[in-house]
Design a protein around this motif. Structure first.
Motif, PDB file in Angstrom:
ATOM      1  N   GLY A 147      98.972   9.508  25.773  1.00 36.91           N
ATOM      2  CA  GLY A 147     100.129  10.111  25.123  1.00 36.91           C
ATOM      3  C   GLY A 147     100.038  10.161  23.618  1.00 36.91           C
ATOM      4  N   GLY A 148      99.042   9.513  23.068  1.00 39.71           N
ATOM      5  CA  GLY A 148      98.881   9.467  21.626  1.00 39.71           C
ATOM      6  C   GLY A 148      98.183  10.701  21.073  1.00 39.71           C
ATOM      7  N   SER A 149      97.943  10.656  19.765  1.00 41.55           N
ATOM      8  CA  SER A 149      97.345  11.791  19.057  1.00 41.55           C
ATOM      9  C   SER A 149      96.200  11.331  18.160  1.00 41.55           C
ATOM     10  CB  SER A 149      98.388  12.504  18.200  1.00 41.55           C
ATOM     11  OG  SER A 149      99.435  13.031  18.979  1.00 41.55           O
ATOM     12  N   LEU A 150      95.284  12.240  17.931  1.00 43.03           N
ATOM     13  CA  LEU A 150      94.201  12.033  16.978  1.00 43.03           C
ATOM     14  C   LEU A 150      93.889  13.375  16.340  1.00 43.03           C
ATOM     15  CD1 LEU A 150      91.511   9.779  18.741  1.00 43.03           C
ATOM     16  CD2 LEU A 150      92.894   9.158  16.759  1.00 43.03           C
ATOM     17  N   ARG A 151      93.393  13.337  15.116  1.00 44.76           N
ATOM     18  CA  ARG A 151      92.916  14.554  14.470  1.00 44.76           C
ATOM     19  C   ARG A 151      91.462  14.355  14.082  1.00 44.76           C
ATOM     20  NH1 ARG A 151      94.618  17.907   9.008  1.00 44.76           N
ATOM     21  NH2 ARG A 151      93.562  16.154   7.995  1.00 44.76           N
ATOM     22  N   LEU A 152      90.617  15.187  14.629  1.00 45.01           N
ATOM     23  CA  LEU A 152      89.205  15.167  14.284  1.00 45.01           C
ATOM     24  C   LEU A 152      88.946  16.144  13.138  1.00 45.01           C
ATOM     25  CD1 LEU A 152      87.555  15.210  17.829  1.00 45.01           C
ATOM     26  CD2 LEU A 152      88.405  13.270  16.509  1.00 45.01           C
ATOM     27  N   SER A 153      87.988  15.775  12.300  1.00 45.41           N
ATOM     28  CA  SER A 153      87.570  16.645  11.198  1.00 45.41           C
ATOM     29  C   SER A 153      86.074  16.884  11.298  1.00 45.41           C
ATOM     30  CB  SER A 153      87.897  16.007   9.849  1.00 45.41           C
ATOM     31  OG  SER A 153      89.281  15.803   9.704  1.00 45.41           O
ATOM     32  N   CYS A 154      85.653  18.045  10.828  1.00 48.67           N
ATOM     33  CA  CYS A 154      84.235  18.387  10.789  1.00 48.67           C
ATOM     34  C   CYS A 154      83.945  19.012   9.427  1.00 48.67           C
ATOM     35  CB  CYS A 154      83.887  19.351  11.902  1.00 48.67           C
ATOM     36  SG  CYS A 154      82.204  20.016  11.803  1.00 48.67           S
ATOM     37  N   ALA A 155      83.184  18.301   8.628  1.00 52.78           N
ATOM     38  CA  ALA A 155      82.796  18.798   7.307  1.00 52.78           C
ATOM     39  C   ALA A 155      81.478  19.542   7.423  1.00 52.78           C
ATOM     40  CB  ALA A 155      82.684  17.637   6.330  1.00 52.78           C
ATOM     41  N   ALA A 156      81.471  20.787   6.971  1.00 55.37           N
ATOM     42  CA  ALA A 156      80.286  21.632   7.088  1.00 55.37           C
ATOM     43  C   ALA A 156      79.632  21.846   5.726  1.00 55.37           C
ATOM     44  CB  ALA A 156      80.647  22.976   7.697  1.00 55.37           C
ATOM     45  N   SER A 157      78.331  21.924   5.711  1.00 55.73           N
ATOM     46  CA  SER A 157      77.600  22.217   4.485  1.00 55.73           C
ATOM     47  C   SER A 157      76.465  23.181   4.806  1.00 55.73           C
ATOM     48  CB  SER A 157      77.051  20.934   3.863  1.00 55.73           C
ATOM     49  OG  SER A 157      76.141  20.306   4.747  1.00 55.73           O
ATOM     50  N   GLY A 158      75.943  23.798   3.755  1.00 55.64           N
ATOM     51  CA  GLY A 158      74.877  24.764   3.978  1.00 55.64           C
ATOM     52  C   GLY A 158      75.379  26.002   4.700  1.00 55.64           C
ATOM     53  N   ARG A 159      74.515  26.604   5.481  1.00 57.43           N
ATOM     54  CA  ARG A 159      74.880  27.853   6.180  1.00 57.43           C
ATOM     55  C   ARG A 159      76.022  27.641   7.149  1.00 57.43           C
ATOM     56  NH1 ARG A 159      70.541  31.382   8.897  1.00 57.43           N
ATOM     57  NH2 ARG A 159      72.284  32.835   8.735  1.00 57.43           N
ATOM     58  N   TRP A 216      84.523  23.138  18.865  1.00 60.28           N
ATOM     59  CA  TRP A 216      84.454  21.748  19.288  1.00 60.28           C
ATOM     60  C   TRP A 216      84.031  21.707  20.754  1.00 60.28           C
ATOM     61  CZ3 TRP A 216      84.896  17.581  16.186  1.00 60.28           C
ATOM     62  CH2 TRP A 216      85.490  17.752  14.928  1.00 60.28           C
ATOM     63  N   PHE A 217      83.187  20.750  21.047  1.00 64.54           N
ATOM     64  CA  PHE A 217      82.730  20.500  22.406  1.00 64.54           C
ATOM     65  C   PHE A 217      82.898  19.015  22.684  1.00 64.54           C
ATOM     66  CE2 PHE A 217      80.399  24.502  23.349  1.00 64.54           C
ATOM     67  CZ  PHE A 217      80.502  25.088  22.103  1.00 64.54           C
ATOM     68  N   ARG A 218      82.799  18.641  23.939  1.00 64.46           N
ATOM     69  CA  ARG A 218      82.863  17.222  24.265  1.00 64.46           C
ATOM     70  C   ARG A 218      81.951  16.920  25.452  1.00 64.46           C
ATOM     71  NH1 ARG A 218      89.098  16.767  26.558  1.00 64.46           N
ATOM     72  NH2 ARG A 218      88.758  17.853  28.544  1.00 64.46           N
ATOM     73  N   TYR A 235      82.967  13.832  20.996  1.00 68.31           N
ATOM     74  CA  TYR A 235      83.346  15.172  20.560  1.00 68.31           C
ATOM     75  C   TYR A 235      82.374  15.657  19.491  1.00 68.31           C
ATOM     76  CZ  TYR A 235      87.651  15.076  23.214  1.00 68.31           C
ATOM     77  OH  TYR A 235      88.564  15.041  24.238  1.00 68.31           O
ATOM     78  N   TYR A 236      81.866  16.871  19.708  1.00 68.37           N
ATOM     79  CA  TYR A 236      80.883  17.464  18.810  1.00 68.37           C
ATOM     80  C   TYR A 236      81.452  18.708  18.134  1.00 68.37           C
ATOM     81  CZ  TYR A 236      77.529  14.617  21.435  1.00 68.37           C
ATOM     82  OH  TYR A 236      76.852  13.585  22.034  1.00 68.37           O
ATOM     83  N   CYS A 237      81.146  18.831  16.890  1.00 69.10           N
ATOM     84  CA  CYS A 237      81.440  20.048  16.145  1.00 69.10           C
ATOM     85  C   CYS A 237      80.209  20.941  16.192  1.00 69.10           C
ATOM     86  CB  CYS A 237      81.784  19.677  14.698  1.00 69.10           C
ATOM     87  SG  CYS A 237      82.056  21.064  13.590  1.00 69.10           S
ATOM     88  N   ALA A 238      80.426  22.243  16.258  1.00 67.58           N
ATOM     89  CA  ALA A 238      79.300  23.172  16.304  1.00 67.58           C
ATOM     90  C   ALA A 238      79.658  24.451  15.558  1.00 67.58           C
ATOM     91  CB  ALA A 238      78.922  23.495  17.743  1.00 67.58           C
ATOM     92  N   ALA A 239      78.634  25.149  15.117  1.00 70.31           N
ATOM     93  CA  ALA A 239      78.826  26.390  14.375  1.00 70.31           C
ATOM     94  C   ALA A 239      77.895  27.471  14.918  1.00 70.31           C
ATOM     95  CB  ALA A 239      78.548  26.166  12.893  1.00 70.31           C
ATOM     96  N   ALA A 240      78.389  28.697  14.916  1.00 69.52           N
ATOM     97  CA  ALA A 240      77.583  29.833  15.375  1.00 69.52           C
ATOM     98  C   ALA A 240      77.645  30.945  14.339  1.00 69.52           C
ATOM     99  CB  ALA A 240      78.089  30.337  16.714  1.00 69.52           C
TER     100      ALA A 240
END
Length: 126
Positions: free
Chosen positions: A15-27, A36-38, A94-99
């Motif tokens: 029932g709780g909450s979390l906020r994930l962040s993903c800092a991106a650099s470069g391309r 986001w994937f898990r 949890y994974y962050c991804a970019a396309a």
């Protein structure tokens, strides 16, 4: 150098909450699609959510629709995943991804995500 760094994982009660962040650099910071994937223990990695460059289009897995919200702040080169009403089944890395492909082509379906972070662990206790 392309880099995606996730943060914000941790232990939370049902029932709780979390906020994930993903800092991106470069391309990766200019990627048309961020997502986001898990991956839960013993299971395959699965799609969670994705967002386009402007933030005007978002996509969600049915299992998180209505509970999770993806957003991005391009000025900060950061993508967020707000997770509410968490349940034990959300426990995963949890994974962050970019396309470099726009989300209209659903690169998360075709294996077209180009860059990946190392992941952050989310544990939801019952």
């Amino acid at each position: 150098q392309v880099q995606l760094v996730e943060s914000g994982g941790g232990l939370v009660q049902t029932g709780g909450s979390l906020r994930l962040s993903c800092a991106a650099s470069g391309r990766a910071s200019n990627s048309p699609t961020m997502g986001w994937f898990r991956q839960a223990s013993g299971k395959e990695r699965e799609f969670v959510a994705a967002i386009n460059w402007s933030g005007t289009s978002t996509y969600y897995a049915d299992s998180v629709k209505g509970r999770f919200t993806i957003s991005r702040d391009n000025a900060k080169n950061t993508v967020y995943l707000q997770m509410n009403s968490l349940i034990p089944e959300d426990t995963a890395v949890y994974y962050c991804a970019a396309a470099m492909t726009p989300p209209v082509f659903k690169p998360w379906v075709s294996g077209g995500m180009n860059y990946w972070g190392k992941g952050t662990l989310v544990t939801v206790s019952s």
